[in-house]
Design a protein around this motif. Structure first.
Motif, PDB file in Angstrom:
ATOM      1  N   ILE A 118      42.905  48.930  47.957  1.00 16.97           N
ATOM      2  CA  ILE A 118      42.214  48.967  49.252  1.00 16.97           C
ATOM      3  C   ILE A 118      42.812  47.925  50.193  1.00 16.97           C
ATOM      4  O   ILE A 118      43.098  48.210  51.354  1.00 16.97           O
ATOM      5  CB  ILE A 118      40.698  48.729  49.064  1.00 16.97           C
ATOM      6  CG1 ILE A 118      40.104  49.919  48.309  1.00 16.97           C
ATOM      7  CG2 ILE A 118      39.996  48.544  50.407  1.00 16.97           C
ATOM      8  CD1 ILE A 118      38.668  49.753  47.899  1.00 16.97           C
ATOM      9  N   GLY A 119      43.041  46.731  49.675  1.00 25.64           N
ATOM     10  CA  GLY A 119      43.607  45.662  50.503  1.00 25.64           C
ATOM     11  C   GLY A 119      44.964  46.035  51.058  1.00 25.64           C
ATOM     12  O   GLY A 119      45.199  45.976  52.265  1.00 25.64           O
ATOM     13  N   ILE A 120      45.852  46.464  50.172  1.00 28.78           N
ATOM     14  CA  ILE A 120      47.230  46.785  50.580  1.00 28.78           C
ATOM     15  C   ILE A 120      47.219  47.960  51.551  1.00 28.78           C
ATOM     16  O   ILE A 120      47.871  47.928  52.604  1.00 28.78           O
ATOM     17  CB  ILE A 120      48.067  47.141  49.342  1.00 28.78           C
ATOM     18  CG1 ILE A 120      48.083  45.998  48.362  1.00 28.78           C
ATOM     19  CG2 ILE A 120      49.469  47.601  49.757  1.00 28.78           C
ATOM     20  CD1 ILE A 120      49.189  45.036  48.489  1.00 28.78           C
ATOM     21  N   ALA A 121      46.454  48.999  51.195  1.00 29.25           N
ATOM     22  CA  ALA A 121      46.455  50.203  52.029  1.00 29.25           C
ATOM     23  C   ALA A 121      45.941  49.881  53.426  1.00 29.25           C
ATOM     24  O   ALA A 121      46.495  50.359  54.426  1.00 29.25           O
ATOM     25  CB  ALA A 121      45.613  51.300  51.381  1.00 29.25           C
ATOM     26  N   SER A 122      44.906  49.040  53.513  1.00 22.56           N
ATOM     27  CA  SER A 122      44.376  48.772  54.851  1.00 22.56           C
ATOM     28  C   SER A 122      45.341  47.927  55.671  1.00 22.56           C
ATOM     29  O   SER A 122      45.507  48.174  56.870  1.00 22.56           O
ATOM     30  CB  SER A 122      42.986  48.146  54.789  1.00 22.56           C
ATOM     31  OG  SER A 122      42.950  47.136  53.845  1.00 22.56           O
ATOM     32  N   VAL A 144      40.044  39.561  49.018  1.00 19.26           N
ATOM     33  CA  VAL A 144      38.974  39.912  48.082  1.00 19.26           C
ATOM     34  C   VAL A 144      39.580  40.573  46.848  1.00 19.26           C
ATOM     35  O   VAL A 144      39.200  40.279  45.713  1.00 19.26           O
ATOM     36  CB  VAL A 144      37.942  40.839  48.764  1.00 19.26           C
ATOM     37  CG1 VAL A 144      36.913  41.320  47.762  1.00 19.26           C
ATOM     38  CG2 VAL A 144      37.252  40.109  49.894  1.00 19.26           C
ATOM     39  N   GLY A 145      40.565  41.453  47.103  1.00 17.43           N
ATOM     40  CA  GLY A 145      41.250  42.118  45.998  1.00 17.43           C
ATOM     41  C   GLY A 145      41.901  41.118  45.065  1.00 17.43           C
ATOM     42  O   GLY A 145      41.803  41.238  43.840  1.00 17.43           O
ATOM     43  N   SER A 146      42.500  40.092  45.667  1.00 14.85           N
ATOM     44  CA  SER A 146      43.189  39.116  44.825  1.00 14.85           C
ATOM     45  C   SER A 146      42.197  38.252  44.062  1.00 14.85           C
ATOM     46  O   SER A 146      42.450  37.841  42.935  1.00 14.85           O
ATOM     47  CB  SER A 146      44.116  38.245  45.670  1.00 14.85           C
ATOM     48  OG  SER A 146      43.357  37.492  46.565  1.00 14.85           O
ATOM     49  N   ASN A 169      39.518  36.933  38.969  1.00 19.23           N
ATOM     50  CA  ASN A 169      38.292  37.084  38.190  1.00 19.23           C
ATOM     51  C   ASN A 169      38.569  37.810  36.876  1.00 19.23           C
ATOM     52  O   ASN A 169      38.176  37.365  35.795  1.00 19.23           O
ATOM     53  CB  ASN A 169      37.283  37.871  39.043  1.00 19.23           C
ATOM     54  CG  ASN A 169      35.880  37.730  38.525  1.00 19.23           C
ATOM     55  OD1 ASN A 169      35.645  36.995  37.569  1.00 19.23           O
ATOM     56  ND2 ASN A 169      34.969  38.449  39.130  1.00 19.23           N
ATOM     57  N   THR A 170      39.267  38.938  36.994  1.00 15.87           N
ATOM     58  CA  THR A 170      39.599  39.719  35.804  1.00 15.87           C
ATOM     59  C   THR A 170      40.420  38.892  34.823  1.00 15.87           C
ATOM     60  O   THR A 170      40.192  38.926  33.615  1.00 15.87           O
ATOM     61  CB  THR A 170      40.395  40.968  36.221  1.00 15.87           C
ATOM     62  OG1 THR A 170      39.603  41.717  37.106  1.00 15.87           O
ATOM     63  CG2 THR A 170      40.754  41.812  35.028  1.00 15.87           C
ATOM     64  N   MET A 171      41.361  38.139  35.379  1.00 14.07           N
ATOM     65  CA  MET A 171      42.231  37.356  34.506  1.00 14.07           C
ATOM     66  C   MET A 171      41.445  36.265  33.785  1.00 14.07           C
ATOM     67  O   MET A 171      41.671  36.022  32.604  1.00 14.07           O
ATOM     68  CB  MET A 171      43.376  36.732  35.305  1.00 14.07           C
ATOM     69  CG  MET A 171      44.333  37.738  35.910  1.00 14.07           C
ATOM     70  SD  MET A 171      44.839  39.008  34.739  1.00 14.07           S
ATOM     71  CE  MET A 171      45.694  37.989  33.568  1.00 14.07           C
ATOM     72  N   PHE A 172      40.515  35.649  34.515  1.00 12.38           N
ATOM     73  CA  PHE A 172      39.714  34.613  33.871  1.00 12.38           C
ATOM     74  C   PHE A 172      38.876  35.211  32.751  1.00 12.38           C
ATOM     75  O   PHE A 172      38.767  34.648  31.656  1.00 12.38           O
ATOM     76  CB  PHE A 172      38.807  33.909  34.895  1.00 12.38           C
ATOM     77  CG  PHE A 172      39.477  32.744  35.558  1.00 12.38           C
ATOM     78  CD1 PHE A 172      39.938  31.673  34.806  1.00 12.38           C
ATOM     79  CD2 PHE A 172      39.679  32.721  36.925  1.00 12.38           C
ATOM     80  CE1 PHE A 172      40.571  30.596  35.405  1.00 12.38           C
ATOM     81  CE2 PHE A 172      40.312  31.655  37.530  1.00 12.38           C
ATOM     82  CZ  PHE A 172      40.762  30.592  36.775  1.00 12.38           C
ATOM     83  N   THR A 173      38.267  36.372  33.028  1.00 16.46           N
ATOM     84  CA  THR A 173      37.480  37.057  32.004  1.00 16.46           C
ATOM     85  C   THR A 173      38.362  37.367  30.807  1.00 16.46           C
ATOM     86  O   THR A 173      37.983  37.183  29.653  1.00 16.46           O
ATOM     87  CB  THR A 173      36.917  38.373  32.569  1.00 16.46           C
ATOM     88  OG1 THR A 173      36.409  38.124  33.865  1.00 16.46           O
ATOM     89  CG2 THR A 173      35.833  38.932  31.692  1.00 16.46           C
ATOM     90  N   SER A 174      39.553  37.838  31.125  1.00 15.38           N
ATOM     91  CA  SER A 174      40.489  38.226  30.089  1.00 15.38           C
ATOM     92  C   SER A 174      40.879  37.023  29.230  1.00 15.38           C
ATOM     93  O   SER A 174      40.927  37.121  28.009  1.00 15.38           O
ATOM     94  CB  SER A 174      41.713  38.825  30.769  1.00 15.38           C
ATOM     95  OG  SER A 174      42.514  39.454  29.856  1.00 15.38           O
ATOM     96  N   ILE A 180      52.754  41.186  45.373  1.00 13.98           N
ATOM     97  CA  ILE A 180      53.395  40.408  44.311  1.00 13.98           C
ATOM     98  C   ILE A 180      52.880  38.962  44.335  1.00 13.98           C
ATOM     99  O   ILE A 180      52.474  38.414  43.299  1.00 13.98           O
ATOM    100  CB  ILE A 180      54.929  40.432  44.470  1.00 13.98           C
ATOM    101  CG1 ILE A 180      55.435  41.859  44.223  1.00 13.98           C
ATOM    102  CG2 ILE A 180      55.594  39.468  43.497  1.00 13.98           C
ATOM    103  CD1 ILE A 180      56.876  42.082  44.591  1.00 13.98           C
ATOM    104  N   ILE A 181      52.858  38.406  45.541  1.00 12.22           N
ATOM    105  CA  ILE A 181      52.432  37.012  45.660  1.00 12.22           C
ATOM    106  C   ILE A 181      50.971  36.855  45.222  1.00 12.22           C
ATOM    107  O   ILE A 181      50.622  35.941  44.478  1.00 12.22           O
ATOM    108  CB  ILE A 181      52.628  36.508  47.107  1.00 12.22           C
ATOM    109  CG1 ILE A 181      54.136  36.420  47.407  1.00 12.22           C
ATOM    110  CG2 ILE A 181      51.989  35.146  47.316  1.00 12.22           C
ATOM    111  CD1 ILE A 181      54.471  36.240  48.856  1.00 12.22           C
ATOM    112  N   VAL A 182      50.145  37.811  45.689  1.00 10.08           N
ATOM    113  CA  VAL A 182      48.720  37.773  45.342  1.00 10.08           C
ATOM    114  C   VAL A 182      48.550  37.832  43.830  1.00 10.08           C
ATOM    115  O   VAL A 182      47.791  37.073  43.238  1.00 10.08           O
ATOM    116  CB  VAL A 182      48.005  38.962  46.038  1.00 10.08           C
ATOM    117  CG1 VAL A 182      46.811  39.413  45.252  1.00 10.08           C
ATOM    118  CG2 VAL A 182      47.609  38.577  47.437  1.00 10.08           C
ATOM    119  N   GLY A 183      49.302  38.720  43.190  1.00  7.09           N
ATOM    120  CA  GLY A 183      49.227  38.861  41.742  1.00  7.09           C
ATOM    121  C   GLY A 183      49.598  37.557  41.047  1.00  7.09           C
ATOM    122  O   GLY A 183      48.930  37.126  40.112  1.00  7.09           O
TER     123      GLY A 183
END
Lengths: 447, 237
Positions: free
Chosen positions: A30-34, A329-331, A336-341, A421-424
């Protein structure tokens, strides 16, 4: 550990939690597309506006006569100047010999552009063409029917080279043309006249007969759909406009050798700003005015174009900034996902460390994990953004009646890719670092 | 001195438990020789797990020195410790600690991949080891598709994969029934006997300790007994 093995482990991690990975990916998409959609749409608008302004004479410079901005003030001070100096007044006609009633400020001449100004401009280097414009309206009679038309007197020697209008049928005005006119496409097909006007047919303007030698092509661009600003227009040699007698409604007869505006086209590769300055200086000298009580106005289409571009640029940047928030927000989602992981994989991290994995290995595994999420999000986001842009442009092209063209902003795509890439990496680096720095003994104990 | 593989010199290990400092190990001195099968025994809280973590380079002492192959582990960086662990030590945990997302074969391959061993050699070795522990038909199974005994056998295969000098076993049969437990212990004994590895096993089960040559008993962070096991159990296999 070999990079291939790290990638495989990272990929398995992404795969192992499909739902969570996809939810994170959607955030990035969503972030990239917008961002892409907004940047590309913005660029499209900029292009369209530029094109339209160019069609309206973007690179020509127009000079019009205008009342000085501080005319009233000037009036007051002139009294003093006048009483001291006698001959120095705000002469605006350009001629030095008609200063007769300058003491009477109630009857100050309205500013004018005259043949004198054309001569002045001829002396400016860098000017390729000078066209003069006299505008009026006239009553057209054709096949027994009448309609009111806008008449523009132009210089047949310069106008065809300056105007962005293209002839569709017949030919443009040429030097030596007298009673020949070029008419707009809209006028040729004017329903009020009952039938089409064709090339070589005769029309009556205020009762005087003229031959139609050319019909302009239909206007394209942003304003094309509006039928042009001056729908039913007639272009004729400017000398002829003077000879169009006034109509019953009492349109003023145009004064000979007084023009409504002068259009100038510069040679290519000429210093644009400097030439405009030179033009202004020369005109000021000949009008005997200074910057303060200048009685003409030089409007450069380029400047307007730049301003409009700046405006759209600013607007695009603003919207892209808002879209950027969704990217942010996407990043955050990735982080968040990475921390959970990391939390979830704590024990596995401990095991891997126990059997010899180095901090660097663990760090790379988690970085690759987030890079994969953002890369997939980025790719899908770019594809989706491209599709969304086409839909938006298609809708715009329908509503503006311009032909639809595939458009993809290279800038937008590059920005979106880089950002993904940077966000990731940024979103992944903190969790990856915390994973790598886990003490093996603590990680193994974690349940 | 040559035979000494691991040496503890005045080792202290202190944990901060909230406000209280707990000394898990108090001034421990011990040496482990090459090829020895040692059982570290003691009740829970005696410090045996701490000792194992230190032997396994999973943790560093708060005070004192630990030499592993004459290298002072207290002075090593985490990445050096990791490299040392990977090459020198094979772990067998009570809870097997296999990676759930990987197959048995992948689990055994993992230490070899970390060592960046050539793929073909690594795969050959991993398959050999899994065959040796009797799991040639379960190589593609995930841990959840294996019984506890089978999982522990995978874990033994993994511990042996990079051909380490030391095998560290932490309650290796703790989660297994007695029959499977015996099987696993027999397997461990066999590898020790046949390959001359140094085995250090942590257990609170005296019956399990019988398989070892030497007993070190810990109590309250101190070695209270260190003696050769006179009647070592030598299982048939």
């Amino acid at each position: 550990m070999k990079p291939v093995k790290i990638l495989r482990i990272a990929f398995n991690m992404v795969k192992a939690n499909k739902l969570r990975s996809w939810l994170t990916i959607i955030g990035v998409i969503i972030g990239i597309a917008s961002v892409m959609t907004i940047v590309t749409t913005g660029e499209f608008f900029q292009d369209q506006v530029t094109k339209t302004l160019e069609e309206l004479g973007g690179d020509t410079i127009t000079i019009v006569a205008s009342v000085p901005f501080n005319f009233m003030e000037e009036n007051a001070s002139q009294v003093i100047v006048e009483s001291e100096n006698g001959s120095e007044n705000g002469n605006i006609s350009g001629g030095g010999d008609d200063l007769s009633n300058s003491m009477d400020f109630g009857d100050v001449e309205t500013p004018k552009l005259t043949k004198m100004d054309v001569f002045t401009l001829r002396r400016v280097h860098g000017i390729q063409y000078i066209n003069v414009n006299i505008e009026t309206s006239a009553e057209l009679e054709f096949g027994g029917k009448k309609t009111s038309v806008y008449v523009e007197g132009v210089d047949p020697r310069a106008w065809p080279n300056i105007t962005k209008k293209k002839v569709g049928e017949g030919r443009m005005l040429q030097p030596g043309d007298r009673t020949s006119v070029v008419i707009s496409n809209e006028l040729a097909n004017d329903e009020a006249l009952g039938r089409q006007i064709r090339v070589n047919q005769m029309i009556l303007l205020n009762g005087k007969s003229y031959r139609v030698i050319g019909i302009l092509a239909k206007d394209g661009g942003l304003l094309g759909g509006l039928g042009g600003l001056f729908g039913s227009s007639i272009y004729m040699p400017y000398e002829e406009v003077n000879s169009l007698s006034t109509t019953e409604e009492g349109v003023d007869e145009k004064e000979t050798d007084v023009y409504d505006s002068i259009e100038v086209k510069l040679y290519k590769n000429v210093d644009y700003e400097a030439t405009i300055k030179e033009m202004e200086n020369m005109l000021r000298l000949s009008h005997r005015v200074d910057e303060k009580n200048q009685d003409f106005y030089v409007s450069s289409g380029k400047e307007e174009m730049e301003n409009t571009k700046k405006l759209i640029n600013g607007l695009t940047a603003f919207l892209a900034f808002i879209a950027g928030i969704s990217l942010l927000v996407g990043s955050t989602g990735i982080a968040n996902t990475m921390f959970t992981s990391v939390l979830e994989k704590t024990k596995e991290i401990g095991i891997m460390k126990a059997i010899g994995a180095k901090n660097r290995d663990i760090m790379l595994i988690f970085l690759c994990n987030s890079a994969m999420i953002s890369l997939v999000g980025g790719i899908i986001g770019i594809l989706l953004g491209t599709a969304a842009v086409q839909v938006i442009l298609f809708l715009i092209s329908i509503s503006m009646k311009v032909p639809f063209e595939f458009a993809l902003s290279l800038k937008g795509t590059i920005i979106a890719t880089l950002v993904s890439i940077i966000v990731g990496l940024i979103a992944g680096i903190v969790p990856a670092k915390s994973a790598a720095e886990l003490k093996p003994v603590d990680a193994l104990r974690y349940e | 001195m040559d035979k000494t593989l691991i040496a503890f010199r005045n080792v202290w290990k202190t944990y901060q438990m909230g406000e209280v400092q707990v000394n898990a190990l108090k001034d421990v001195n011990a040496e482990f020789e090459k090829g020895e099968f040692t059982a570290i025994i003691g009740p829970s809280g005696s410090g045996k797990s701490t000792m194992m973590n230190l032997v396994g380079c999973l943790d560093v002492p708060s005070k004192g020195e630990i030499f592993l192959k004459s290298e002072n582990i207290a002075r090593l960086e985490e990445s050096d410790l990791a490299a040392l662990r990977g090459k020198t030590i094979g772990f067998i945990f009570q809870q097997y600690n296999l990676i759930p997302g990987m197959t048995a074969l992948e689990n055994v391959l993992l230490p070899l991949e970390i060592q960046e061993i050539d793929d073909n050699i690594a795969e050959k070795r991993a398959k050999e080891l899994l065959t040796l522990v009797g799991l040639s038909d379960k190589m593609q199974n995930k841990p959840t598709q294996l019984s506890g005994g089978q999982q522990q056998r995978v874990s033994i295969a993994r511990a042996l994969a990079s051909n380490p000098e030391i095998i560290l076993a932490d309650e290796p049969t703790g989660a297994l029934d007695s029959v499977t437990g015996k099987e696993v212990m027999t397997m461990l004994y066999r590898f020790w006997k046949e390959n001359g590895k140094t085995v250090i096993m942590v257990t609170h089960d005296m019956h399990l300790a019988k398989y070892a040559q030497r007993h070190i008993e810990l109590k309250d962070g101190k070695i209270v007994r260190d003696e050769t096991n006179q009647d070592q159990l030598c299982p048939e296999y």
